[in-house]
Design an enzyme around this catalytic site. Structure first.
Site, short mmCIF file in Angstrom:
data_model
loop_
_atom_site.label_atom_id
_atom_site.label_comp_id
_atom_site.label_asym_id
_atom_site.label_seq_id
_atom_site.Cartn_x
_atom_site.Cartn_y
_atom_site.Cartn_z
N LYS A 1 18.28 -2.45 91.01
CA LYS A 1 18.57 -1.71 89.86
C LYS A 1 19.64 -0.54 90.38
CE LYS A 1 15.75 1.07 88.02
NZ LYS A 1 14.69 1.86 87.41
N ASP B 1 16.64 -1.37 83.39
CA ASP B 1 15.37 -0.67 83.41
C ASP B 1 14.38 -0.62 82.47
OD1 ASP B 1 16.50 0.60 81.36
OD2 ASP B 1 16.68 2.66 82.15
#
Length: 211
Positions: A120, A138
């Site tokens: 991420k 997220d």
């Protein structure tokens, strides 16, 4: 959800916010990298408060490395998990100095080799600092993608792969920012603000809220 509806969703998000970007404060790829590492399980507002004090003092790998773990902690102690984050940041700075001439690498493998950097974080840096059409999933993007029907998946990896397949190429560069901001301010977790949503009529969510 069909391709035409996805196209309309992103066209509306673009019309509402033509130039979306991160809410983290940064001026260089390195500052962004450190801010994103610090943002894990923390708010952008909280990270900005810390880096607004840190970066005028130290905003390069060498300068932050010279602070040492304890010195860095004094600037980031208001952020969750600051002990482990301080250690990761110092280790990352050392690797950048030793292996990358103090520069943030512009490739996923090198980024993910840095302590405190997962997929991420690498996606955020690649997209925001270097212009890669990556999508960092997220909690906000995971929720929005599943709730709207844009890209349903059981985990963040599934959602990311579906978004990469289904987001129209024209919108892929900015999709990450549109979706995270939409989830942060409109499609919020407990009671989505459907009445204020520009894509309400395109969304598959059954239990729509008026406000």
């Amino acid at each position: 959800m069909n391709a035409e509806k996805r196209q309309q969703i992103f066209a509306r998000l673009q019309a509402e916010n033509p130039h979306p970007t991160t809410e983290l404060n940064y001026s260089t790829p390195f500052e962004l990298l450190i801010a994103v590492i610090l943002s894990a399980q923390a708010t952008d507002v909280g990270v900005n408060k810390a880096t607004d004090k840190l970066y005028p003092v130290a905003n390069t790998p060498q300068a932050i490395y010279d602070l040492g773990v304890e010195g860095l902690k004094s600037y980031i102690k208001t952020i969750g998990l600051f002990n482990s984050k301080a250690e990761n940041v110092i280790k990352t700075c050392r690797i950048l100095l030793d292996q990358h001439n103090g520069e943030v690498p512009d490739n996923r493998i090198a980024l993910e080799a840095l302590p405190g950097v997962g997929r991420k974080t690498a996606n955020v840096v690649l997209n925001t600092a270097f212009g890669h059409p990556t999508i960092a999933v997220d909690t906000h993007i995971f929720r929005v993608s599943n709730r709207t029907g844009l890209a349903k998946g059981k985990n963040v990896d599934e959602v990311e792969q579906k978004l990469l397949r289904h987001v129209p190429k024209l919108y892929k560069q900015d999709a990450h920012h549109w979706l995270i901001l939409h989830g942060r301010y409109i499609c919020i977790a407990r009671k989505p603000r459907c009445g204020a949503c520009v894509i309400e009529d395109l969304c598959d969510f059954k239990d729509k809220q008026e406000i």
